[in-house]
Design an enzyme around this catalytic site. Structure first.
Site, PDB file in Angstrom:
ATOM      1  N   HIS A  23       0.830  -1.219   0.000  1.00 54.16           N
ATOM      2  CA  HIS A  23       0.000   0.000   0.000  1.00 54.16           C
ATOM      3  C   HIS A  23       0.858   1.259   0.000  1.00 54.16           C
ATOM      4  CE1 HIS A  23      -3.365  -2.691   0.961  1.00 54.16           C
ATOM      5  NE2 HIS A  23      -2.580  -3.209   1.880  1.00 54.16           N
ATOM      6  N   GLU A  74       8.606   8.809 -16.959  1.00 55.19           N
ATOM      7  CA  GLU A  74       7.254   9.340 -17.097  1.00 55.19           C
ATOM      8  C   GLU A  74       6.686   9.070 -18.498  1.00 55.19           C
ATOM      9  OE1 GLU A  74       7.518  13.440 -16.051  1.00 55.19           O
ATOM     10  OE2 GLU A  74       7.909  13.046 -13.931  1.00 55.19           O
ATOM     11  N   LYS A  81      15.677  21.716 -11.183  1.00 53.47           N
ATOM     12  CA  LYS A  81      14.938  20.484 -11.466  1.00 53.47           C
ATOM     13  C   LYS A  81      15.783  19.455 -12.213  1.00 53.47           C
ATOM     14  CE  LYS A  81      11.235  19.716 -10.708  1.00 53.47           C
ATOM     15  NZ  LYS A  81      10.035  20.052 -11.482  1.00 53.47           N
ATOM     16  N   SER A  99      14.099  21.818 -16.355  1.00 55.78           N
ATOM     17  CA  SER A  99      12.887  22.632 -16.420  1.00 55.78           C
ATOM     18  C   SER A  99      13.185  23.929 -17.158  1.00 55.78           C
ATOM     19  CB  SER A  99      12.387  22.950 -15.005  1.00 55.78           C
ATOM     20  OG  SER A  99      11.423  23.985 -15.019  1.00 55.78           O
TER      21      SER A  99
END
Length: 458
Positions: free
Chosen positions: A155, A289, A282, A276
């Site tokens: 979980h 992704e 970043k 970024s």
């Protein structure tokens, strides 16, 4: 081509030509179409259906066409609706009317079925190779981080300590099942359909086994109607590809989580990260992704193919032209995903200290405390309840378990003694000494097995 329109009194409308053409995407099948045609011509000559000289002329013409296509000199005319007609039209230009003998004892239906099977066979081989490269990257990462301890999760909550190696080898097992799925799909793809004609077979004394041997097929199709209309093998590739992409997406999700500041378990190599446009600090896991996003795209191709096939009567229907674009895109999605993951996994840096700190938080040894009480004679259900109350107490006090006094432990059970302080993440991991468990000796065996499977010598 003009002979196909002989039945009609007018040419096709321009919109029909555009709508029905598959040439813009099926031209990538040219190598398979040419190989199949050469094998077919050789068989026709072997059987005395055409002369050896005609077969040689056809072979030479097809070789020349292949060179033209590879050198970018081939003119793909829009009025020629598919790669098969485009190649045949050019063959007529190169060798004259002899080209008309090539289509003897053959239909476009079994020709298309042959080409797409050859493509899928090739795609399966490339896919298995790419999966094994990713497995090799996982094995190397595992081998260099054998002792690293991390939290195992359920979980997405800390559950029990495990070895990072154990966690990584779970993905190895997933990928091995993918290899086996593709290998199994290959058995049903490796069936030679040429000789089935349009639907009923052909009225010539052909040698289908000769063509199968020439093209590397292990068997020939047993029913001509099934052979020209079967696309199960496309569906099987898409299903196996969908499952493999799902596994990559699961790994991608963990890479995304683990590389975040909140986890800090890994750092991605600069070559597999992006920045970024606004925030200079970043370092984004865009590769992972994108793979996570592309997974749904492959799922869509599987569903589209299943939907295309669900209402088709025997035998060939033009709906089957829709078998290619989704298949091609699935292959073009899966193979680069596997390739880029091999590099990303192979180059990432493991932050062992952060993992080990995380493995000491969240009362992750609760199950081991219950097991400790069981070793003292308590039933597991009772030990579970005692430990739950103990954890609740420690949480209220804001204390980790190793800072509780023995008197505090004894408030919950008289069975606690000094031995409770020997319950650690290391002892927890070592205790799971069962086949498939996370104990170091079990993980070492699993790693040896994995190395053998990817060809790393002992």
């Amino acid at each position: 081509m003009s002979h196909i329109r002989s039945r009609f009194s007018k040419p096709p409308d321009e919109t029909v030509i555009y709508y029905t053409s598959s040439l813009p995407f099926d031209k990538r099948l040219y190598r398979y179409d040419i190989s199949g045609s050469i094998a077919h011509a050789r068989m026709l000559a072997e059987q005395g259906i055409i002369s050896p000289d005609d077969a040689k002329a056809i072979h030479k013409g097809l070789d020349d066409i292949a060179i033209e296509i590879e050198q970018g000199k081939f003119n793909f005319k829009k009025e020629l609706e598919d790669i098969h007609m485009a190649i045949e039209a050019r063959l007529f230009q190169l060798i004259g009317d002899v080209a008309g003998k090539l289509h003897t004892a053959r239909s476009r239906n079994d020709q298309v079925a042959l080409d797409i099977r050859l493509f899928v066979k090739d795609a399966i081989s490339k896919t298995i190779t790419a999966i094994k490269r990713l497995q090799l990257s996982l094995v190397n990462l595992t081998d260099s981080n054998k002792g690293a301890v991390m939290p195992g999760y359920t979980h997405l909550q800390p559950a029990q300590p495990v070895l990072l190696a154990h966690h990584l080898l779970a993905y190895f097992e997933m990928l091995q099942r993918d290899v086996e799925r593709f290998e199994d799909a290959l058995k049903r793809t490796d069936v030679m359909p040429l000789g089935s004609g349009s639907l009923a077979g052909v009225a010539y004394d052909i040698d289908r086994e000769f063509v199968a041997r020439e093209l590397g097929f292990s068997q020939v199709s047993r029913n001509s109607m099934d052979a020209v209309s079967d696309r199960d093998f496309v569906i099987e590739y898409l299903a196996a590809a969908s499952t493999c992409m799902m596994h990559l997406s699961r790994l991608a999700e963990e890479v995304i989580l683990w590389s975040s500041a909140e986890f800090g378990f890994i750092e991605l190599d600069d070559a597999y990260s992006t920045g970024s446009s606004l925030m200079p600090q970043k370092k984004n896991p865009d590769v992972a992704e994108l793979c996570r996003g592309k997974t749904g795209r492959v799922y869509g191709h599987l569903m589209a193919m299943l939907t295309t096939m669900k209402g088709l009567p025997l035998c060939y229907n033009r709906d089957l032209q829709e078998d290619k674009e989704g298949l091609f895109d699935a292959v073009d999605t899966l193979l680069p995903s596997l390739e880029v993951f091999s590099g990303m996994v192979g180059s990432l840096k493991v932050k062992k200290e952060n993992m080990e700190k995380a493995a000491s938080r969240g009362y992750i040894l609760a199950t081991d405390i219950a097991d400790y009480l069981v070793s003292k004679g308590e039933t597991f259900r009772s030990a579970h309840g005692i430990t739950a109350r103990l954890i609740s107490y420690a949480a209220d006090k804001g204390k980790p378990l190793n800072q509780l006094s023995l008197d505090e432990y004894k408030r919950f059970s008289p069975l606690f003694d000094d031995g409770i302080y020997s319950v650690t993440a290391a002892s927890s991991i070592a205790a799971r000494d069962v086949t498939g468990g996370t104990a170091p000796q079990q993980v070492a065996k699993a790693l040896v097995r994995a190395k053998n499977m990817v060809g790393i010598p002992k």
